[in-house]
Design a protein around this motif. Structure first.
Motif, PDB file in Angstrom:
ATOM      1  N   TYR A   1      21.173  73.916 -34.680  1.00 41.81           N
ATOM      2  CA  TYR A   1      22.547  73.954 -34.842  1.00 41.81           C
ATOM      3  C   TYR A   1      23.101  72.826 -35.765  1.00 41.81           C
ATOM      4  O   TYR A   1      22.507  71.716 -36.143  1.00 41.81           O
TER       5      TYR A   1
ATOM      6  N   GLN B   1      24.965  77.960 -34.371  1.00 46.29           N
ATOM      7  CA  GLN B   1      23.291  78.101 -34.235  1.00 46.29           C
ATOM      8  C   GLN B   1      23.193  78.607 -35.852  1.00 46.29           C
ATOM      9  O   GLN B   1      23.810  79.644 -36.185  1.00 46.29           O
TER      10      GLN B   1
ATOM     11  N   ARG C   1      26.746  70.641 -24.094  1.00 42.74           N
ATOM     12  CA  ARG C   1      27.040  72.190 -23.538  1.00 42.74           C
ATOM     13  C   ARG C   1      26.137  73.271 -24.204  1.00 42.74           C
ATOM     14  O   ARG C   1      26.096  74.353 -23.842  1.00 42.74           O
ATOM     15  N   ILE C   2      25.184  72.838 -25.100  1.00 38.31           N
ATOM     16  CA  ILE C   2      24.219  73.706 -25.511  1.00 38.31           C
ATOM     17  C   ILE C   2      22.824  73.885 -24.684  1.00 38.31           C
ATOM     18  O   ILE C   2      22.336  74.512 -24.467  1.00 38.31           O
ATOM     19  N   THR C   3      22.487  72.564 -24.370  1.00 41.64           N
ATOM     20  CA  THR C   3      21.110  72.235 -23.745  1.00 41.64           C
ATOM     21  C   THR C   3      21.091  70.994 -22.709  1.00 41.64           C
ATOM     22  O   THR C   3      21.986  70.214 -23.058  1.00 41.64           O
TER      23      THR C   3
ATOM     24  N   LYS D   1      32.076  72.475 -32.618  1.00 44.73           N
ATOM     25  CA  LYS D   1      31.484  73.630 -32.182  1.00 44.73           C
ATOM     26  C   LYS D   1      30.293  73.701 -32.874  1.00 44.73           C
ATOM     27  O   LYS D   1      30.232  74.190 -34.055  1.00 44.73           O
TER      28      LYS D   1
END
Ligand SMILES: [Zn+2]
Length: 315
Positions: free
Chosen positions: A38, A32, A88-90, A29
């Motif tokens: 991250y 940030q 999943r973030i970018t 996971k």
């Protein structure tokens, strides 16, 4: 075989096969910690069959041009799950993966990033080429089925220390020595985040298989003067200021002086393995295992040096 024996036989093998090859999930996971920045925090443990080698911190920076990844984790599977976590973030493309140093928990996920440039210091690249397979074998023994299908991917690009402007971030690539023969740190001057790699451990006992304690302590002095806000250690939680640098320094100083004094007093390795240390040292995670490993790597040379010096003094 009775029907009951047959059922237990099948159930036994079903359990063995599914636990060995069943879907493994590191549960990565991204956390940030600053703008565009991250980390994926590993456990403060030794490698084992439960954590699958996820004892390491990896991280990534989402720049305007694309993503910079810092270390790839302990296995092919970790690398793949790290890549999925980034996705999943970018949706921006991955630009480059940096390997901070040669140790297996930082590089064995490289396979999942094979189509991108993988960059490391020249000495690190040589080390991975020479010792990567050995590390891979020992990780199979320590983490078992999590390592399935992992092979060594040697970095393709040599890092030149200095500044790198990329997608609105100004990165300083800093070459250090001490934890290994070449340790790359990345200071993002835009956010003030320092990825300190294994030059700094936080709340966890430092590892020393390729360490030079004198070099490492000198490097920590330099490191503590750098201008940063937030430090991402190679192992342990992210921390503000220089606290984790001091903790790493205190441990290494204690280790060096304890082993030197023990050698001067002619203590055997068995005696050295039962150290008299303050709680600030013994309270670090994984102390017992890492201290024992350090004694095994470092004590024979320290003992030999003390014996040589003793002989010179007597002459
Ligand atoms: Zn390391």
């Amino acid at each position: 075989m009775t029907p009951l024996q047959r059922i237990s036989f099948v159930a036994f093998w079903f359990f063995i096969v599914t636990s060995a090859w069943g879907a493994k999930d590191y549960g990565l996971k991204p956390l940030q910690i600053a703008t565009d920045t991250y980390v994926l925090l590993g456990k403060n443990e030794h490698f084992n069959f439960r954590n699958g080698g996820n004892i390491v911190n990896t991280g990534f920076i989402v720049t305007d041009e694309g993503v910079i990844v810092i270390d790839s984790g302990p296995s092919r599977l970790y690398g793949e799950q790290l890549r999925a976590a980034i996705g999943r973030i970018t949706k921006r493309p991955i630009l480059k993966l940096f390997n901070t140093h040669l140790h297996p928990d930082h590089i064995l996920g490289n396979q999942a990033f094979e189509e991108f440039p993988i960059a490391a210091l020249a000495t690190t690249i040589d080390g991975i080429r020479e010792q990567g397979e050995l590390f891979n074998d020992s990780m199979y023994r320590l983490a078992g089925a999590w390592m399935a299908g992992t092979r060594v991917v040697v970095p393709t690009e040599t890092v030149q220390p200095g500044s790198l402007e990329i997608g609105g971030h100004r990165l300083q690539l800093i070459e250090m020595k001490g934890h290994s023969h070449a340790d790359l740190m990345i200071l993002d001057q835009t956010t003030g985040v320092l990825f300190a790699a294994d030059m700094v451990f936080h709340g966890r006992t430092p590892t020393t298989p390729h360490a030079d304690l004198g070099q490492w302590l000198d490097a920590l002095d330099t490191l503590s003067k750098l201008d940063f806000k937030l430090l991402v250690p190679g192992h342990g939680s992210v921390v503000e200021g220089t606290r984790s640098i001091e903790q790493t320094r205190d441990y290494l100083r204690w280790l060096r002086s304890y082993l030197n004094e023990a050698a001067e007093q002619g203590m055997t390795m068995a005696e050295v393995l039962q150290p008299d240390a303050p709680p600030s040292i013994t309270g670090l995670a994984v102390f017992k295992e890492e201290y024992q490993r350090s004694v095994t790597h470092l004590y024979p040379a320290i003992e030999a040096k003390a014996l040589r010096l003793g002989r010179v003094e007597q002459e």
